[in-house]
Design a protein around this motif. Structure first.
Motif, PDB file in Angstrom:
ATOM      1  N   ILE A 270       5.716  11.445   0.230  1.00 34.02           N
ATOM      2  CA  ILE A 270       6.153  10.103  -0.526  1.00 34.02           C
ATOM      3  C   ILE A 270       6.959   9.520   0.312  1.00 34.02           C
ATOM      4  CG2 ILE A 270       7.487   9.458  -2.806  1.00 34.02           C
ATOM      5  CD1 ILE A 270       4.712  10.687  -3.358  1.00 34.02           C
ATOM      6  N   ILE A 271       7.035   8.308   0.384  1.00 32.43           N
ATOM      7  CA  ILE A 271       7.963   7.303   1.364  1.00 32.43           C
ATOM      8  C   ILE A 271       8.438   6.282   0.297  1.00 32.43           C
ATOM      9  CG2 ILE A 271       8.114   6.100   3.469  1.00 32.43           C
ATOM     10  CD1 ILE A 271       5.412   7.410   4.403  1.00 32.43           C
ATOM     11  N   SER A 272       9.617   5.864   0.453  1.00 32.76           N
ATOM     12  CA  SER A 272      10.403   4.948  -0.399  1.00 32.76           C
ATOM     13  C   SER A 272      11.101   4.097   0.835  1.00 32.76           C
ATOM     14  CB  SER A 272      11.411   5.740  -1.220  1.00 32.76           C
ATOM     15  OG  SER A 272      10.634   6.183  -2.352  1.00 32.76           O
ATOM     16  N   LEU A 273      10.774   2.804   0.609  1.00 29.56           N
ATOM     17  CA  LEU A 273      11.302   1.868   1.523  1.00 29.56           C
ATOM     18  C   LEU A 273      11.994   0.722   0.303  1.00 29.56           C
ATOM     19  CD1 LEU A 273      12.109   0.196   3.886  1.00 29.56           C
ATOM     20  CD2 LEU A 273       9.531  -0.809   3.891  1.00 29.56           C
ATOM     21  N   ARG A 274      13.431   0.691   0.637  1.00 30.18           N
ATOM     22  CA  ARG A 274      14.192  -0.076  -0.174  1.00 30.18           C
ATOM     23  C   ARG A 274      13.697  -1.676  -0.376  1.00 30.18           C
ATOM     24  NH1 ARG A 274      20.670  -1.316   0.340  1.00 30.18           N
ATOM     25  NH2 ARG A 274      21.074  -2.165  -1.645  1.00 30.18           N
TER      26      ARG A 274
ATOM     27  N   ILE B  48       2.207  -1.051   6.337  1.00 35.33           N
ATOM     28  CA  ILE B  48       1.806  -1.403   5.176  1.00 35.33           C
ATOM     29  C   ILE B  48       2.921  -2.553   4.809  1.00 35.33           C
ATOM     30  CG2 ILE B  48       3.464   0.420   4.170  1.00 35.33           C
ATOM     31  CD1 ILE B  48       1.464   0.644   1.610  1.00 35.33           C
ATOM     32  N   SER B  49       3.802  -2.590   5.293  1.00 34.31           N
ATOM     33  CA  SER B  49       4.930  -3.653   4.924  1.00 34.31           C
ATOM     34  C   SER B  49       4.740  -4.916   5.510  1.00 34.31           C
ATOM     35  CB  SER B  49       6.411  -3.080   5.034  1.00 34.31           C
ATOM     36  OG  SER B  49       6.589  -2.884   6.500  1.00 34.31           O
ATOM     37  N   ARG B  50       3.782  -4.858   6.622  1.00 30.47           N
ATOM     38  CA  ARG B  50       3.919  -6.151   7.498  1.00 30.47           C
ATOM     39  C   ARG B  50       5.029  -6.552   8.230  1.00 30.47           C
ATOM     40  NH1 ARG B  50      -0.669  -4.287   6.643  1.00 30.47           N
ATOM     41  NH2 ARG B  50      -2.375  -5.179   5.662  1.00 30.47           N
ATOM     42  N   LEU B  51       5.903  -5.610   8.314  1.00 34.32           N
ATOM     43  CA  LEU B  51       7.218  -5.817   9.032  1.00 34.32           C
ATOM     44  C   LEU B  51       7.088  -5.262  10.468  1.00 34.32           C
ATOM     45  CD1 LEU B  51       9.939  -4.799   6.439  1.00 34.32           C
ATOM     46  CD2 LEU B  51       9.320  -6.948   6.945  1.00 34.32           C
ATOM     47  N   SER B  52       7.607  -5.836  11.438  1.00 30.63           N
ATOM     48  CA  SER B  52       7.429  -5.267  12.962  1.00 30.63           C
ATOM     49  C   SER B  52       8.065  -4.054  13.079  1.00 30.63           C
ATOM     50  CB  SER B  52       8.324  -6.230  13.853  1.00 30.63           C
ATOM     51  OG  SER B  52       9.445  -6.234  13.659  1.00 30.63           O
TER      52      SER B  52
ATOM     53  N   PHE C 118      10.880  -2.740  -1.259  1.00 32.69           N
ATOM     54  CA  PHE C 118       9.719  -2.557  -0.924  1.00 32.69           C
ATOM     55  C   PHE C 118       8.701  -1.947  -1.957  1.00 32.69           C
ATOM     56  CE2 PHE C 118       5.495  -1.249   0.805  1.00 32.69           C
ATOM     57  CZ  PHE C 118       4.793  -2.454   1.407  1.00 32.69           C
ATOM     58  N   GLY C 119       9.142  -0.470  -2.330  1.00 35.66           N
ATOM     59  CA  GLY C 119       8.635   0.298  -3.340  1.00 35.66           C
ATOM     60  C   GLY C 119       8.498   1.602  -2.728  1.00 35.66           C
ATOM     61  N   ARG C 120       7.496   2.339  -3.295  1.00 34.82           N
ATOM     62  CA  ARG C 120       7.260   3.771  -2.976  1.00 34.82           C
ATOM     63  C   ARG C 120       5.732   3.902  -2.752  1.00 34.82           C
ATOM     64  NH1 ARG C 120       7.984   7.187  -7.839  1.00 34.82           N
ATOM     65  NH2 ARG C 120      10.086   6.623  -7.723  1.00 34.82           N
ATOM     66  N   ILE C 121       5.473   4.515  -1.662  1.00 30.72           N
ATOM     67  CA  ILE C 121       4.065   4.874  -1.429  1.00 30.72           C
ATOM     68  C   ILE C 121       3.967   6.466  -1.127  1.00 30.72           C
ATOM     69  CG2 ILE C 121       3.777   2.794  -0.059  1.00 30.72           C
ATOM     70  CD1 ILE C 121       3.944   4.252   2.533  1.00 30.72           C
TER      71      ILE C 121
ATOM     72  N   HIS D 203       0.518   2.798  -3.546  1.00 29.89           N
ATOM     73  CA  HIS D 203       1.755   2.018  -3.657  1.00 29.89           C
ATOM     74  C   HIS D 203       2.337   1.582  -4.891  1.00 29.89           C
ATOM     75  CE1 HIS D 203       3.988  -2.057  -2.018  1.00 29.89           C
ATOM     76  NE2 HIS D 203       4.604  -1.039  -2.105  1.00 29.89           N
ATOM     77  N   TRP D 204       3.503   1.936  -5.085  1.00 28.57           N
ATOM     78  CA  TRP D 204       4.263   1.328  -6.204  1.00 28.57           C
ATOM     79  C   TRP D 204       5.093   0.295  -5.861  1.00 28.57           C
ATOM     80  CZ3 TRP D 204       2.646   6.190  -5.463  1.00 28.57           C
ATOM     81  CH2 TRP D 204       2.069   7.039  -6.768  1.00 28.57           C
ATOM     82  N   GLN D 205       5.102  -0.991  -6.255  1.00 27.09           N
ATOM     83  CA  GLN D 205       5.645  -1.977  -5.864  1.00 27.09           C
ATOM     84  C   GLN D 205       7.080  -2.165  -6.087  1.00 27.09           C
ATOM     85  OE1 GLN D 205       3.110  -5.404  -6.147  1.00 27.09           O
ATOM     86  NE2 GLN D 205       2.365  -5.363  -4.011  1.00 27.09           N
ATOM     87  N   ALA D 206       8.019  -2.580  -5.435  1.00 24.62           N
ATOM     88  CA  ALA D 206       9.360  -2.925  -6.023  1.00 24.62           C
ATOM     89  C   ALA D 206       9.339  -4.278  -6.305  1.00 24.62           C
ATOM     90  CB  ALA D 206      10.477  -2.651  -4.868  1.00 24.62           C
TER      91      ALA D 206
END
Length: 265
Positions: A229-233, A193-197, A235-238, A257-260
């Motif tokens: 519920i997953i939160s990525l600093r 979802i973040s398109r990061l490696s 990036f937001g919360r999914i 997805h709630w975007q930061a």
């Protein structure tokens, strides 16, 4: 907590002041025979507190409106009906010149947090599509909010008490997305979802920038399930809404997805 020792909770959640504080809440009820009303707690803290208490006491929580995230918890030795007013929560509206200025969640949070009160004394900050902002706080601090909070950032505001039908229905700013992933591991979901490696995501998890169900995790291998519920600093919360298997043996994951505001690069 008689069935699970303090050491068990340390092993599960880490030996932190937060865990000690939650265990202390249990001890207050256990040894003083009094009902207890906590500060506002986040869902992760409430989950741990329920684990600590188990079936030994009666417990309920409320945050001022039905879908509140931060809630006060009422703990009692007696099986009695706990009413919304027992949680001693008051709702407040921030009145401001919304035709000329815009307020953000971070503006209100910053002003409340820097006003000299503890973070646990107030709960959710919500808004609707028209730009109305409200927050929930301990009733005992009602005079403080009404008399002392007159600015949010540089903007002049007026705080007034609201109740009942005046409490707004918060705007849902989430975006629903579908992701096809090869694994339901935490790092795989976040990379998709973040398109990061995957390598970058693993580094981010090891740095402590990821929370699963409101609790910090440094384990990339956890298998994600529906309602997690997953939160990525930055990036937001999914929230994981649905998981199905594709014909090619991969997983289709439906996410909210709630975007930061600030994003990882």
């Amino acid at each position: 907590m008689k069935e699970k020792s303090r050491a068990w909770f340390y092993q599960q959640y880490g030996k932190t002041k937060e865990i000690d504080d939650l265990i202390a809440l249990y001890n207050q009820v256990e040894y003083h025979d009094n009902d207890l009303l906590t500060d506002f707690l986040d869902p992760g803290q409430i989950h741990i507190l329920r684990e600590i208490i188990g079936n030994e006491f009666f417990i309920d929580d409320f945050g001022g409106y039905p879908d509140a995230e931060k809630r006060r918890v009422y703990i009692s030795e007696r099986d009695s009906e706990i009413k919304p007013e027992d949680f001693q929560i008051t709702a407040f509206e921030v009145e401001y010149a919304n035709k000329f200025i815009q307020l953000r969640h971070s503006d209100i949070l910053g002003s409340l947090a820097n006003s000299g009160i503890e973070l646990g004394t107030f709960g959710d900050i919500i808004h609707d599509e028209s730009g109305r902002w409200q927050f929930f706080a301990k009733t005992e601090l009602r005079p403080f909010f009404l008399e002392q909070i007159d600015r949010i950032g540089r903007n002049k505001v007026r705080i007034r008490e609201v109740a009942g039908k005046e409490i707004i229905i918060p705007e849902d700013t989430s975006i629903e997305k579908d992701e096809i992933v090869s694994s339901l591991r935490l790092d795989s979901i976040l990379a998709g979802i973040s398109r990061l490696s995957r390598t970058k995501i693993k580094d981010v998890i090891e740095q402590g920038d990821v929370k699963l169900n409101w609790l910090e995790t440094r384990n990339s291998n956890i298998i994600i399930k529906v309602d997690d519920i997953i939160s990525l600093r930055h990036f937001g919360r999914i929230k994981v809404v649905e998981i199905t298997t594709t014909r090619k043996g991969k997983f289709k994951v439906v996410l909210k997805h709630w975007q930061a505001k600030k994003r990882y690069n």
